[in-house]
Write an enzyme that holds these catalytic residues in place. Structure first.
Site, short mmCIF file in Angstrom:
data_model
loop_
_atom_site.label_atom_id
_atom_site.label_comp_id
_atom_site.label_asym_id
_atom_site.label_seq_id
_atom_site.Cartn_x
_atom_site.Cartn_y
_atom_site.Cartn_z
N ARG A 236 0.82 -1.23 0.00
CA ARG A 236 0.00 0.00 0.00
C ARG A 236 0.84 1.27 0.00
NH1 ARG A 236 -3.25 -2.94 3.83
NH2 ARG A 236 -4.98 -3.88 2.70
N LYS B 7 2.91 11.55 -11.07
CA LYS B 7 2.09 10.72 -11.96
C LYS B 7 2.84 9.41 -12.18
CE LYS B 7 -0.73 13.83 -14.73
NZ LYS B 7 -0.98 14.37 -16.08
N GLU C 259 9.40 19.60 -24.69
CA GLU C 259 8.61 19.74 -23.45
C GLU C 259 9.02 21.04 -22.72
OE1 GLU C 259 5.44 18.16 -21.59
OE2 GLU C 259 6.49 16.63 -22.71
N LYS D 143 6.42 23.85 -12.81
CA LYS D 143 5.65 22.63 -12.57
C LYS D 143 5.26 22.50 -11.10
CE LYS D 143 4.88 17.89 -13.49
NZ LYS D 143 5.10 16.74 -14.35
N GLU E 144 -4.82 16.94 -10.93
CA GLU E 144 -5.26 17.38 -12.27
C GLU E 144 -6.78 17.56 -12.36
OE1 GLU E 144 -2.95 15.78 -15.64
OE2 GLU E 144 -4.79 15.90 -16.79
N ARG F 254 -3.74 21.84 -13.25
CA ARG F 254 -2.69 20.96 -13.80
C ARG F 254 -2.94 20.61 -15.27
NH1 ARG F 254 0.45 16.06 -10.64
NH2 ARG F 254 1.78 15.46 -12.37
N ASN G 223 -0.94 20.02 -20.20
CA ASN G 223 -1.25 19.23 -21.40
C ASN G 223 -1.22 20.06 -22.67
OD1 ASN G 223 -1.61 16.85 -19.96
ND2 ASN G 223 -3.71 17.39 -19.43
N HIS H 56 -0.52 18.36 -25.97
CA HIS H 56 -0.59 16.92 -25.76
C HIS H 56 -1.81 16.25 -26.40
CE1 HIS H 56 2.76 17.65 -23.14
NE2 HIS H 56 2.86 16.37 -22.82
N HIS I 96 -0.71 12.99 -28.37
CA HIS I 96 -1.12 11.61 -28.06
C HIS I 96 -1.78 10.95 -29.27
CE1 HIS I 96 -1.02 12.41 -23.46
NE2 HIS I 96 0.15 12.02 -23.93
N HIS J 93 8.12 11.24 -27.75
CA HIS J 93 7.05 12.01 -27.11
C HIS J 93 7.26 13.52 -27.32
CE1 HIS J 93 3.88 13.15 -24.42
NE2 HIS J 93 4.73 13.80 -23.63
N1 GLY Z 1 3.24 15.55 -17.60
C1 GLY Z 1 2.16 16.35 -17.19
C2 GLY Z 1 1.87 16.26 -15.74
O1 GLY Z 1 2.72 15.85 -14.97
O2 GLY Z 1 0.80 16.60 -15.32
#
Ligand code: GLY
Length: 356
Positions: free
Chosen positions: A114, A136, A178, A227, A237, A241, A245, A248, A252, A265
């Site tokens: 956990r 993430k 990026e 960030k 998000e 957040r 994107n 993106h 994607h 990417h």
């Molecule tokens: N890569 C975008 C984020 O971390 O939200």
């Protein structure tokens, strides 16, 4: 040279340095002094750096390179190894590699008993400025990328720019894609400071390509400050957040339609940035002067736009419609709406089809 940044949520530090590898690994060993460690290391990094980092084979899981390795079989292998070695909740996983290694290690750490500690040691520019920070974590299934995952913050992030010296040019430029994204969102990041990343990138392009340590440390620091401001405000998000994107939605779709084989990417993000700028200009969200400035920055770094006519428009639209970001049959784009600011805009497939 050493910069330390702090992430308020879950209270962790990010160290950015150009230390020699001996001091670097010593810092990590000291930090995890009383813990059992499992290093999850990309095979390429293992070949290049296992000696310099004094990695002990009994503490290592080597992950082959490539997005397809971020799968449940490797995830279970990491869990089984930790279990066989008697890891408890007090121990730690350490990811050394790019985004694939960081994502799978973070996911394994978030679910082992956990949740145990994990540390991110990003070795690519892309993972240093983005995926290693913010928590993430995920693995892929055959039918969907990042479908199993969690928000689970690392205990610490250790970045050393010396790893970037062995990146090939394509991977390095992928990270720059990026980074330029961050330059386009700076004023929406709700930070109470300005780092002027756009201006800094415009000034130091040659130095970046010459691998100037001071410029690289500063750029990573600026991206991460932005960030961190976003993640501190909206870890999961739900709202802010989403601005990360930018570029993106199309990226994607391009990665999916080409089975993740044609573009890195960062390259796909660059094409997404060009498309977002064009869309924003055609929808009169930004003036021509800013559109031009932004495209000039991309061109200065040697990027160009992609002719989307080569791709099946209906397929691209269908993929965007099925994106995690889509809501209520609408395709969601983050678009520039002013100088270094962005907003979320929804499109129907029919509306968007006009612009592709
Ligand atoms: N890569 C975008 C984020 O971390 O939200």
């Amino acid at each position: 040279m050493k910069q330390i940044l702090h992430v308020d949520i879950k209270n962790y530090d990010i160290t950015i340095s150009d230390d020699n590898f001996y001091s670097f690994i010593k810092d990590i060993m000291d930090y995890t002094n009383n813990q059992k460690r499992l290093f999850v290391v990309s095979s390429k990094v293992y070949k290049l750096y296992s000696k310099a980092l004094f990695l002990n084979n009994s503490e290592i899981f080597i992950l082959k390179d490539g997005e397809k390795e971020k799968n449940y079989k490797n995830y279970l292998k990491i869990i089984e190894l930790a279990s066989q070695r008697g890891f408890t909740r007090k121990d730690v996983f350490i990811a050394i590699g790019g985004g694939v290694v960081g994502d799978i290690t973070g996911f394994a750490a978030s679910t082992y008993m956990r949740g145990i500690d994990y540390i991110q040691v990003p070795t690519t520019l892309l993972s240093a400025v983005d995926s290693s920070v913010g928590g993430k974590t995920a693995i892929n299934m055959d039918y969907a990328k990042n479908i199993l995952g969690s928000f689970y913050q690392p205990k610490a992030v250790f970045i050393n720019i010396n790893f970037l010296k062995t990146l090939d040019k394509r991977q390095f430029r992928s990270g720059l894609g990026e980074i330029i994204k961050y330059a386009f969102i700076e004023n929406s990041c709700t930070s109470d400071f300005h780092v002027f990343l756009f201006e800094y990138l415009a000034l130091c392009c040659d130095k970046v390509y010459e691998f100037d340590s001071i410029s690289l440390v500063r750029i990573i620091e600026y991206c991460l400050k932005l960030k961190i401001a976003v993640v501190n405000a909206d870890e999961k998000e739900v709202s802010l957040r989403k601005i990360l994107n930018l570029g993106h939605t199309l990226a994607h779709a391009l990665e999916t339609i080409t089975n993740y084989k044609k573009f890195t990417h960062g390259e796909a993000v660059v094409y997404g940035l060009y498309f977002a700028l064009k869309l924003a200009y055609e929808k009169e969200l930004i003036k021509y002067s800013y559109y031009r400035m932004a495209v000039d920055l991309l061109e200065k770094y040697g990027f160009a736009s992609l002719n989307l006519n080569k791709y099946n428009k209906q397929k691209l639209l269908a993929i965007m419609q099925n994106d995690k970001k889509a809501q209520h049959d609408k395709i969601i784009f983050i678009l520039p709406n002013g100088k270094k600011t962005v907003q979320e805009i929804e499109f129907t497939q029919t509306e968007l089809a006009e612009f592709i």
